[in-house]
Design a protein around this motif. Structure first.
Motif, PDB file in Angstrom:
ATOM      1  N   VAL A  75      40.866 -70.006 -22.693  1.00 12.55           N
ATOM      2  CA  VAL A  75      41.961 -69.053 -22.541  1.00 12.55           C
ATOM      3  C   VAL A  75      41.511 -67.725 -23.145  1.00 12.55           C
ATOM      4  CG1 VAL A  75      44.371 -68.536 -23.077  1.00 12.55           C
ATOM      5  CG2 VAL A  75      43.659 -70.920 -22.684  1.00 12.55           C
ATOM      6  N   LYS A  76      41.382 -66.702 -22.297  1.00 10.21           N
ATOM      7  CA  LYS A  76      40.946 -65.385 -22.772  1.00 10.21           C
ATOM      8  C   LYS A  76      42.120 -64.620 -23.356  1.00 10.21           C
ATOM      9  CE  LYS A  76      38.640 -61.183 -21.501  1.00 10.21           C
ATOM     10  NZ  LYS A  76      38.060 -60.363 -20.480  1.00 10.21           N
ATOM     11  N   PHE A  77      43.284 -64.768 -22.718  1.00  8.92           N
ATOM     12  CA  PHE A  77      44.479 -64.022 -23.118  1.00  8.92           C
ATOM     13  C   PHE A  77      45.692 -64.806 -22.653  1.00  8.92           C
ATOM     14  CE2 PHE A  77      47.829 -61.296 -21.387  1.00  8.92           C
ATOM     15  CZ  PHE A  77      48.215 -60.592 -22.509  1.00  8.92           C
ATOM     16  N   PHE A  78      46.729 -64.883 -23.467  1.00  6.01           N
ATOM     17  CA  PHE A  78      47.990 -65.470 -23.022  1.00  6.01           C
ATOM     18  C   PHE A  78      49.140 -64.825 -23.765  1.00  6.01           C
ATOM     19  CE2 PHE A  78      51.400 -68.475 -22.357  1.00  6.01           C
ATOM     20  CZ  PHE A  78      51.281 -68.682 -20.988  1.00  6.01           C
ATOM     21  N   ASN A  79      50.097 -64.304 -23.019  1.00  4.76           N
ATOM     22  CA  ASN A  79      51.269 -63.639 -23.583  1.00  4.76           C
ATOM     23  C   ASN A  79      52.464 -64.579 -23.461  1.00  4.76           C
ATOM     24  OD1 ASN A  79      53.659 -62.066 -23.874  1.00  4.76           O
ATOM     25  ND2 ASN A  79      52.478 -60.217 -23.473  1.00  4.76           N
ATOM     26  N   ASP A  80      52.889 -65.167 -24.588  1.00  7.96           N
ATOM     27  CA  ASP A  80      54.009 -66.120 -24.573  1.00  7.96           C
ATOM     28  C   ASP A  80      55.297 -65.485 -24.078  1.00  7.96           C
ATOM     29  OD1 ASP A  80      52.855 -68.529 -25.488  1.00  7.96           O
ATOM     30  OD2 ASP A  80      52.848 -67.756 -27.537  1.00  7.96           O
ATOM     31  N   LYS A 138      55.802 -62.980 -22.050  1.00  9.34           N
ATOM     32  CA  LYS A 138      55.801 -62.663 -20.613  1.00  9.34           C
ATOM     33  C   LYS A 138      55.442 -63.871 -19.752  1.00  9.34           C
ATOM     34  CE  LYS A 138      55.289 -57.816 -21.150  1.00  9.34           C
ATOM     35  NZ  LYS A 138      54.665 -56.578 -20.905  1.00  9.34           N
ATOM     36  N   GLY A 139      54.843 -64.892 -20.365  1.00  6.48           N
ATOM     37  CA  GLY A 139      54.576 -66.141 -19.648  1.00  6.48           C
ATOM     38  C   GLY A 139      53.380 -66.139 -18.722  1.00  6.48           C
ATOM     39  N   PHE A 140      52.375 -65.331 -19.040  1.00  8.80           N
ATOM     40  CA  PHE A 140      51.171 -65.353 -18.218  1.00  8.80           C
ATOM     41  C   PHE A 140      49.950 -64.992 -19.042  1.00  8.80           C
ATOM     42  CE2 PHE A 140      52.243 -60.894 -18.086  1.00  8.80           C
ATOM     43  CZ  PHE A 140      51.013 -60.258 -18.109  1.00  8.80           C
ATOM     44  N   GLY A 141      48.774 -65.224 -18.443  1.00  7.99           N
ATOM     45  CA  GLY A 141      47.534 -64.875 -19.114  1.00  7.99           C
ATOM     46  C   GLY A 141      46.352 -65.072 -18.188  1.00  7.99           C
ATOM     47  N   PHE A 142      45.159 -65.189 -18.788  1.00 10.83           N
ATOM     48  CA  PHE A 142      43.939 -65.336 -18.008  1.00 10.83           C
ATOM     49  C   PHE A 142      43.040 -66.391 -18.643  1.00 10.83           C
ATOM     50  CE2 PHE A 142      45.517 -61.180 -17.011  1.00 10.83           C
ATOM     51  CZ  PHE A 142      45.361 -61.118 -15.630  1.00 10.83           C
ATOM     52  N   SER A 173      54.406 -71.418 -15.523  1.00 12.65           N
ATOM     53  CA  SER A 173      54.901 -72.492 -14.651  1.00 12.65           C
ATOM     54  C   SER A 173      53.780 -73.440 -14.209  1.00 12.65           C
ATOM     55  CB  SER A 173      55.601 -71.910 -13.419  1.00 12.65           C
ATOM     56  OG  SER A 173      54.677 -71.166 -12.641  1.00 12.65           O
ATOM     57  N   ASN A 174      52.517 -73.047 -14.396  1.00 10.81           N
ATOM     58  CA  ASN A 174      51.380 -73.887 -14.008  1.00 10.81           C
ATOM     59  C   ASN A 174      50.711 -74.578 -15.192  1.00 10.81           C
ATOM     60  OD1 ASN A 174      51.490 -73.391 -11.182  1.00 10.81           O
ATOM     61  ND2 ASN A 174      50.674 -71.353 -11.566  1.00 10.81           N
ATOM     62  N   LEU A 175      51.390 -74.574 -16.339  1.00 10.09           N
ATOM     63  CA  LEU A 175      50.836 -75.223 -17.529  1.00 10.09           C
ATOM     64  C   LEU A 175      51.350 -76.647 -17.669  1.00 10.09           C
ATOM     65  CD1 LEU A 175      51.298 -72.418 -20.219  1.00 10.09           C
ATOM     66  CD2 LEU A 175      49.292 -72.887 -18.817  1.00 10.09           C
ATOM     67  N   VAL A 176      50.468 -77.560 -18.042  1.00 15.04           N
ATOM     68  CA  VAL A 176      50.859 -78.917 -18.420  1.00 15.04           C
ATOM     69  C   VAL A 176      51.079 -78.952 -19.933  1.00 15.04           C
ATOM     70  CG1 VAL A 176      50.131 -81.331 -18.487  1.00 15.04           C
ATOM     71  CG2 VAL A 176      49.616 -79.925 -16.478  1.00 15.04           C
ATOM     72  N   ASP A 177      50.156 -78.334 -20.673  1.00 15.12           N
ATOM     73  CA  ASP A 177      50.244 -78.240 -22.132  1.00 15.12           C
ATOM     74  C   ASP A 177      50.478 -76.785 -22.523  1.00 15.12           C
ATOM     75  OD1 ASP A 177      49.531 -80.972 -22.519  1.00 15.12           O
ATOM     76  OD2 ASP A 177      47.429 -80.454 -22.234  1.00 15.12           O
ATOM     77  N   GLU A 178      51.024 -76.582 -23.729  1.00 14.81           N
ATOM     78  CA  GLU A 178      51.163 -75.231 -24.266  1.00 14.81           C
ATOM     79  C   GLU A 178      49.783 -74.719 -24.643  1.00 14.81           C
ATOM     80  OE1 GLU A 178      53.363 -73.570 -28.120  1.00 14.81           O
ATOM     81  OE2 GLU A 178      54.667 -74.804 -26.843  1.00 14.81           O
ATOM     82  N   ILE A 179      49.464 -73.485 -24.277  1.00 16.58           N
ATOM     83  CA  ILE A 179      48.138 -72.933 -24.566  1.00 16.58           C
ATOM     84  C   ILE A 179      48.240 -71.662 -25.399  1.00 16.58           C
ATOM     85  CG2 ILE A 179      47.085 -73.929 -22.498  1.00 16.58           C
ATOM     86  CD1 ILE A 179      47.235 -71.110 -21.227  1.00 16.58           C
ATOM     87  N   ARG A 180      47.133 -71.362 -26.092  1.00 12.38           N
ATOM     88  CA  ARG A 180      47.001 -70.136 -26.885  1.00 12.38           C
ATOM     89  C   ARG A 180      45.626 -69.534 -26.608  1.00 12.38           C
ATOM     90  NH1 ARG A 180      49.481 -73.540 -30.883  1.00 12.38           N
ATOM     91  NH2 ARG A 180      51.548 -72.727 -31.401  1.00 12.38           N
ATOM     92  N   GLU A 181      45.451 -68.291 -27.011  1.00  9.30           N
ATOM     93  CA  GLU A 181      44.146 -67.646 -26.849  1.00  9.30           C
ATOM     94  C   GLU A 181      43.064 -68.466 -27.531  1.00  9.30           C
ATOM     95  OE1 GLU A 181      44.033 -63.447 -27.797  1.00  9.30           O
ATOM     96  OE2 GLU A 181      45.984 -63.181 -26.847  1.00  9.30           O
TER      97      GLU A 181
END
Length: 63
Positions: free
Chosen positions: A6-11, A13-17, A32-40
């Motif tokens: 995970v390069k970037f994730f904005n909780d 706004k709900g999106f990242g890269f 909406s495409n996450l199975v698990d919660e992710i962080r940078e």
């Protein structure tokens, strides 16, 4: 399944890269495409699906 980080994730706004580990390509990911919660900097596995603006990461799980 592809592997990446995970390069970037904005909780709020709900999106990242996500950066693909093999190709270094970056893919858009939406909450909406996450199975698990992710962080940078999390290592993840994901699949690709064609979206409106190119390939998107879907079924994203922590590795």
């Amino acid at each position: 399944m592809k592997n990446g980080k995970v390069k970037f994730f904005n909780d709020s706004k709900g999106f990242g890269f996500i950066k693909d580990a093999e190709t270094n390509e970056e893919y858009f990911v939406h909450v909406s495409n996450l199975v698990d919660e992710i962080r940078e900097n999390d290592d993840v596995t994901f699949e690709l699906k064609e979206g409106r603006k190119g390939l998107n990461a879907v079924n994203v799980k922590l590795a």
